[in-house]
Scaffold this motif. Sequence first.
Motif, PDB file in Angstrom:
ATOM      1  N   GLU A  90      -5.090  -2.553 -12.672  1.00 17.58           N
ATOM      2  CA  GLU A  90      -4.245  -2.979 -11.549  1.00 17.58           C
ATOM      3  C   GLU A  90      -3.345  -1.839 -11.099  1.00 17.58           C
ATOM      4  O   GLU A  90      -3.156  -1.627  -9.893  1.00 17.58           O
ATOM      5  N   ARG A 145      -5.435   0.610  -9.181  1.00 15.19           N
ATOM      6  CA  ARG A 145      -5.757   0.055  -7.874  1.00 15.19           C
ATOM      7  C   ARG A 145      -4.584   0.217  -6.912  1.00 15.19           C
ATOM      8  O   ARG A 145      -4.750   0.601  -5.757  1.00 15.19           O
ATOM      9  N   ARG A 146      -3.390  -0.021  -7.385  1.00 12.23           N
ATOM     10  CA  ARG A 146      -2.208   0.121  -6.535  1.00 12.23           C
ATOM     11  C   ARG A 146      -1.979   1.575  -6.158  1.00 12.23           C
ATOM     12  O   ARG A 146      -1.610   1.881  -5.027  1.00 12.23           O
ATOM     13  N   PHE A 168      -4.425   2.397  -3.490  1.00 10.67           N
ATOM     14  CA  PHE A 168      -4.006   1.848  -2.209  1.00 10.67           C
ATOM     15  C   PHE A 168      -2.858   2.636  -1.612  1.00 10.67           C
ATOM     16  O   PHE A 168      -2.797   2.845  -0.398  1.00 10.67           O
ATOM     17  N   ILE A 182      -4.348   6.013  -0.363  1.00 11.50           N
ATOM     18  CA  ILE A 182      -5.175   5.795   0.807  1.00 11.50           C
ATOM     19  C   ILE A 182      -4.299   5.333   1.982  1.00 11.50           C
ATOM     20  O   ILE A 182      -4.590   5.596   3.131  1.00 11.50           O
ATOM     21  N   LYS A 190      -3.114   2.038   2.292  1.00  8.51           N
ATOM     22  CA  LYS A 190      -3.291   0.634   2.620  1.00  8.51           C
ATOM     23  C   LYS A 190      -2.182  -0.220   2.002  1.00  8.51           C
ATOM     24  O   LYS A 190      -2.128  -1.394   2.248  1.00  8.51           O
ATOM     25  N   GLY A 191      -1.370   0.328   1.229  1.00  5.27           N
ATOM     26  CA  GLY A 191      -0.459  -0.487   0.502  1.00  5.27           C
ATOM     27  C   GLY A 191       0.933  -0.433   0.858  1.00  5.27           C
ATOM     28  O   GLY A 191       1.745  -0.212   1.523  1.00  5.27           O
TER      29      GLY A 191
END
Length: 124
Positions: free
Chosen positions: A111, A114-115, A118, A121, A123-124
């Motif tokens: 997790e 993944r964050r 993001f 990239i 996206k977060g």
Amino acid sequence: MSAVEIDVAVHRQLGELVAGMRGLQDSIRRIEEGAQRAEDKTATSHANVHLRMEQLADRVGELEASVLAIGTDVAEMKPVTDDVRRWKLMGIGALGVTGIAAMVLGVSFAEAIRRIVFVVIGKG
């Protein structure tokens, strides 16, 4: 019958009696010898039976001693075996807890990655 004929007849009968007595004596001697041989065989057989019984008693005594020694060894091993079983159960429990912890840590780490991805990239 004349005296000579009577004397010959008596001598012949005495000879037959003597021969019969000798035959009886020979028969009695053979019977006694057979009985003696039978007694000797019986004595030998009894000696062998007693010897085997003594050997059997010795073997049973050795077997009893061995069983007693094995019983003592098993009694000494039982606490160790119980400890090993307890350690095994504790080890299985520890492996289970470690597995769950590793799974939780892996999920948390996944997790977190993944964050980060993001964020990188955007996206977060």
